[in-house]
Design an enzyme around this catalytic site. Structure first.
Site, mmCIF file in Angstrom:
data_model
loop_
_atom_site.group_PDB
_atom_site.id
_atom_site.type_symbol
_atom_site.label_atom_id
_atom_site.label_comp_id
_atom_site.label_asym_id
_atom_site.label_seq_id
_atom_site.Cartn_x
_atom_site.Cartn_y
_atom_site.Cartn_z
ATOM 1 N N GLY A 11 -6.728 -4.670 -14.288
ATOM 2 C CA GLY A 11 -7.223 -3.803 -13.752
ATOM 3 C C GLY A 11 -6.459 -2.568 -14.736
ATOM 4 N N ALA A 12 -6.391 -3.562 -16.036
ATOM 5 C CA ALA A 12 -4.646 -2.922 -16.268
ATOM 6 C C ALA A 12 -5.106 -1.474 -16.818
ATOM 7 C CB ALA A 12 -4.547 -3.905 -17.652
ATOM 8 N N ALA A 13 -6.296 -1.093 -17.595
ATOM 9 C CA ALA A 13 -6.282 0.387 -18.021
ATOM 10 C C ALA A 13 -6.576 1.721 -16.297
ATOM 11 C CB ALA A 13 -7.536 0.511 -19.071
ATOM 12 N N ARG A 94 -15.084 1.620 -3.566
ATOM 13 C CA ARG A 94 -16.214 1.922 -2.609
ATOM 14 C C ARG A 94 -17.136 3.380 -3.621
ATOM 15 N NH1 ARG A 94 -15.748 1.416 3.728
ATOM 16 N NH2 ARG A 94 -17.301 1.753 4.178
ATOM 17 N N ARG A 100 -19.723 -0.839 4.306
ATOM 18 C CA ARG A 100 -18.119 -2.222 3.756
ATOM 19 C C ARG A 100 -18.922 -3.440 3.527
ATOM 20 N NH1 ARG A 100 -13.725 -2.148 6.082
ATOM 21 N NH2 ARG A 100 -12.307 -3.910 6.218
ATOM 22 N N GLN A 114 -12.046 -15.105 -10.326
ATOM 23 C CA GLN A 114 -10.967 -14.733 -10.293
ATOM 24 C C GLN A 114 -9.640 -15.956 -9.911
ATOM 25 O OE1 GLN A 114 -8.991 -11.104 -10.490
ATOM 26 N NE2 GLN A 114 -10.527 -10.021 -11.953
ATOM 27 N N ASP A 161 2.710 -0.097 2.762
ATOM 28 C CA ASP A 161 2.588 0.586 3.979
ATOM 29 C C ASP A 161 4.388 0.006 4.283
ATOM 30 O OD1 ASP A 161 -0.475 0.622 4.631
ATOM 31 O OD2 ASP A 161 0.537 -1.265 3.491
ATOM 32 N N ARG A 164 6.214 3.150 3.039
ATOM 33 C CA ARG A 164 5.879 4.118 3.529
ATOM 34 C C ARG A 164 6.706 4.200 4.987
ATOM 35 N NH1 ARG A 164 -0.418 3.436 1.931
ATOM 36 N NH2 ARG A 164 -0.462 5.043 0.579
ATOM 37 N N HIS A 189 -3.671 -4.344 5.517
ATOM 38 C CA HIS A 189 -3.519 -3.391 4.906
ATOM 39 C C HIS A 189 -4.621 -2.786 4.413
ATOM 40 C CE1 HIS A 189 -2.519 -0.256 1.998
ATOM 41 N NE2 HIS A 189 -3.294 -0.558 0.567
HETATM 42 P P1 NAX Z 1 -8.308 2.083 -11.088
HETATM 43 O O1 NAX Z 1 -9.878 2.865 -11.119
HETATM 44 O O2 NAX Z 1 -8.341 3.424 -11.439
HETATM 45 O O3 NAX Z 1 -8.253 1.540 -11.874
HETATM 46 C C1 NAX Z 1 -9.161 -0.329 -11.400
HETATM 47 C C2 NAX Z 1 -9.203 -0.546 -12.984
HETATM 48 O O4 NAX Z 1 -9.574 -1.944 -12.481
HETATM 49 C C3 NAX Z 1 -9.744 0.222 -13.819
HETATM 50 O O5 NAX Z 1 -9.712 0.176 -15.070
HETATM 51 C C4 NAX Z 1 -11.404 -1.059 -13.255
HETATM 52 O O6 NAX Z 1 -11.784 -0.850 -14.906
HETATM 53 C C5 NAX Z 1 -10.753 -2.425 -13.754
HETATM 54 N N1 NAX Z 1 -11.239 -3.007 -12.617
HETATM 55 C C6 NAX Z 1 -12.747 -3.529 -11.844
HETATM 56 N N2 NAX Z 1 -12.983 -4.557 -11.066
HETATM 57 C C7 NAX Z 1 -12.236 -5.420 -12.625
HETATM 58 C C8 NAX Z 1 -12.558 -6.765 -12.647
HETATM 59 N N3 NAX Z 1 -13.416 -7.470 -12.271
HETATM 60 N N4 NAX Z 1 -11.638 -7.229 -14.274
HETATM 61 C C9 NAX Z 1 -10.889 -6.562 -13.839
HETATM 62 N N5 NAX Z 1 -10.512 -5.079 -13.879
HETATM 63 C C10 NAX Z 1 -11.398 -4.518 -13.186
HETATM 64 O O7 NAX Z 1 -8.322 2.028 -9.059
HETATM 65 P P2 NAX Z 1 -6.787 2.007 -8.816
HETATM 66 O O8 NAX Z 1 -5.670 3.663 -8.609
HETATM 67 O O9 NAX Z 1 -5.911 1.713 -10.270
HETATM 68 O O10 NAX Z 1 -6.375 1.165 -7.600
HETATM 69 C C11 NAX Z 1 -6.589 -0.073 -8.015
HETATM 70 C C12 NAX Z 1 -6.600 -0.818 -6.620
HETATM 71 O O11 NAX Z 1 -6.063 -1.224 -5.984
HETATM 72 C C13 NAX Z 1 -7.828 -0.187 -5.808
HETATM 73 O O12 NAX Z 1 -9.030 -1.392 -5.181
HETATM 74 C C14 NAX Z 1 -7.267 0.571 -4.511
HETATM 75 O O13 NAX Z 1 -8.298 0.677 -3.264
HETATM 76 C C15 NAX Z 1 -5.973 -0.799 -4.313
HETATM 77 N N6 NAX Z 1 -4.883 0.088 -3.577
HETATM 78 C C16 NAX Z 1 -4.028 -0.858 -2.474
HETATM 79 C C17 NAX Z 1 -3.097 -1.081 -2.318
HETATM 80 C C18 NAX Z 1 -2.323 -1.424 -1.389
HETATM 81 O O14 NAX Z 1 -1.464 -1.213 -0.751
HETATM 82 N N7 NAX Z 1 -2.985 -2.960 -0.933
HETATM 83 C C19 NAX Z 1 -2.276 0.864 -2.439
HETATM 84 C C20 NAX Z 1 -3.308 1.610 -3.973
HETATM 85 C C21 NAX Z 1 -4.244 1.452 -4.087
HETATM 86 O O15 NAX Z 1 -4.973 2.090 -2.961
#
Ligand code: NAX
Length: 328
Positions: A11-13, A94, A100, A114, A161, A164, A189
């Site tokens: 999800g690097a981008a 989502r 869900r 993965q 968490d 926070r 989480h």
């Molecule tokens: P974004 O939607 O900005 O970025 C996610 C990126 O992942 C996108 O660029 C997408 O193309 C890429 N992606 C999707 N499926 C992929 C795959 N199979 N392989 C490689 N890349 C993939 O989301 P972002 O705000 O960066 O959040 C990422 C994730 O973190 C979300 O699932 C979000 O819910 C989760 N979070 C978790 C938190 C935690 O405390 N555990 C807190 C923050 C965040 O909400």
């Protein structure tokens, strides 16, 4: 100087990726003397791959002395090759009208693939942190899909968490946030997590005795920490990114470099501690040393805490049961 280590980020981008990669490359995660090679994974989609190219151009333009290489990938089998650290941030968000169960299923597919790729090609000592939601269950799925890697290498992020909770306590009682010790967050989480400051101290003094307000704990503190993610979305129009990236850095840094006796919170597979069934990935207080974490055991769980732990555990058991058939 030290040999470079390989750090894979998925999800690097995305938004978190943008707040995370520059800090890894500058040495904030693994130390100012540790060169890193970034192995970045995005989905094959042209827009995502182009965005990734742009991020890489910016990483290059930082001229980070510790950044020994950058790779862009669309296949986890390449992105995870020999990787020492894997931060699994990318996940399926989502969408409108998505139930869900659909969300769990879409992510089960991603984290099964993965996990298998990590199993096949990663370093046998790889340290995996799952950030993408539902983080605990995604970590569980990846772990179950990687039978040749030690289960303990798979963790989920509860550190946001934890941070926070620390910040809310500091604001309430006028503590310096960095002085708080022995805080933890139990469970998932999700808004069901249980942030627990019964053992917490500031300069040796009990936080609970200082605050001395059980109603505040139940009616203000726990809901504020539990719903903080939603509050940030409401305010910013986007989910938390910089604070999530910061928590990921904290989690990995403490795991790799040690917590020096202090408690930190990590989501880790249970071995039965505190009655949590084996393999459920659960937020626990841990200490870390020499690249290993150890769950803090023997803490007293009072009736209120047990009720909170039961609730977040029930949610995780439900998620585990929801993906059971997808793991065969
Ligand atoms: P974004 O939607 O900005 O970025 C996610 C990126 O992942 C996108 O660029 C997408 O193309 C890429 N992606 C999707 N499926 C992929 C795959 N199979 N392989 C490689 N890349 C993939 O989301 P972002 O705000 O960066 O959040 C990422 C994730 O973190 C979300 O699932 C979000 O819910 C989760 N979070 C978790 C938190 C935690 O405390 N555990 C807190 C923050 C965040 O909400």
């Amino acid at each position: 100087s030290k040999p470079a280590v390989r750090v894979a980020v998925t999800g690097a981008a995305g938004q978190i990726g943008y707040a995370l990669l520059f800090r890894i490359a500058s040495g904030e995660m693994l130390g100012k003397d540790q060169p890193v090679i970034l192995q970045l994974l995005e989905i094959p989609d042209e827009k995502a791959q182009n965005a990734l190219k742009g991020v890489i151009m910016e990483l290059e333009d930082c001229a980070f002395p510790l950044l020994a290489g950058i790779e862009a990938h669309s296949d986890p089998m390449q992105a995870f090759k020999d990787t020492d650290y894997a931060l699994l941030v990318g996940a399926r968000p989502r969408g409108p009208g998505m139930e869900r169960a659909d969300l769990l299923a879409a992510n089960a597919q991603i984290f099964t693939a993965q996990g298998k790729a990590l199993n096949a090609v990663a370093s046998r000592n790889v340290k995996v942190l799952v950030v993408g939601n539902p983080a605990n269950t995604n970590a569980y799925i990846a772990m179950k899909s990687a039978p040749d890697l030690p289960a303990k290498n798979f963790t989920a992020m509860l550190r946001l968490d934890h941070n926070r909770a620390a910040s809310q306590l500091a604001a309430k009682a006028g503590f310096k946030v960095g002085d708080i010790r022995k805080l933890t967050v139990w469970g998932n989480h999700s808004p069901t997590m249980y942030a627990d400051y019964r053992f917490a101290t500031v300069n040796g003094k009990s936080v609970q005795e200082t605050i001395n307000d059980q109603a505040w704990n139940k009616d203000v503190f726990l809901p504020t920490v539990g719903k903080r993610g939603a509050a940030i979305i409401a305010a910013r129009g986007l989910s938390s990114a910089a604070s999530a990236a910061n928590a990921a850095i904290d989690h990995m840094r403490d795991w790799a470099l040690g917590s020096k006796g202090e408690w930190v919170t990590m989501g880790v597979p249970s071995n039965g501690e505190y009655g949590v069934p084996k393999d459920i990935v659960f937020g626990f207080p841990v200490t870390t040393e020499n690249g290993e974490y150890k769950i803090v055991e023997g803490l007293e769980i009072d009736a209120f805490s047990q009720e909170c732990i039961n609730k977040t555990l029930a949610e995780l058991e439900g998620e585990r049961d929801g993906v059971k058939d997808l793991l065969k």
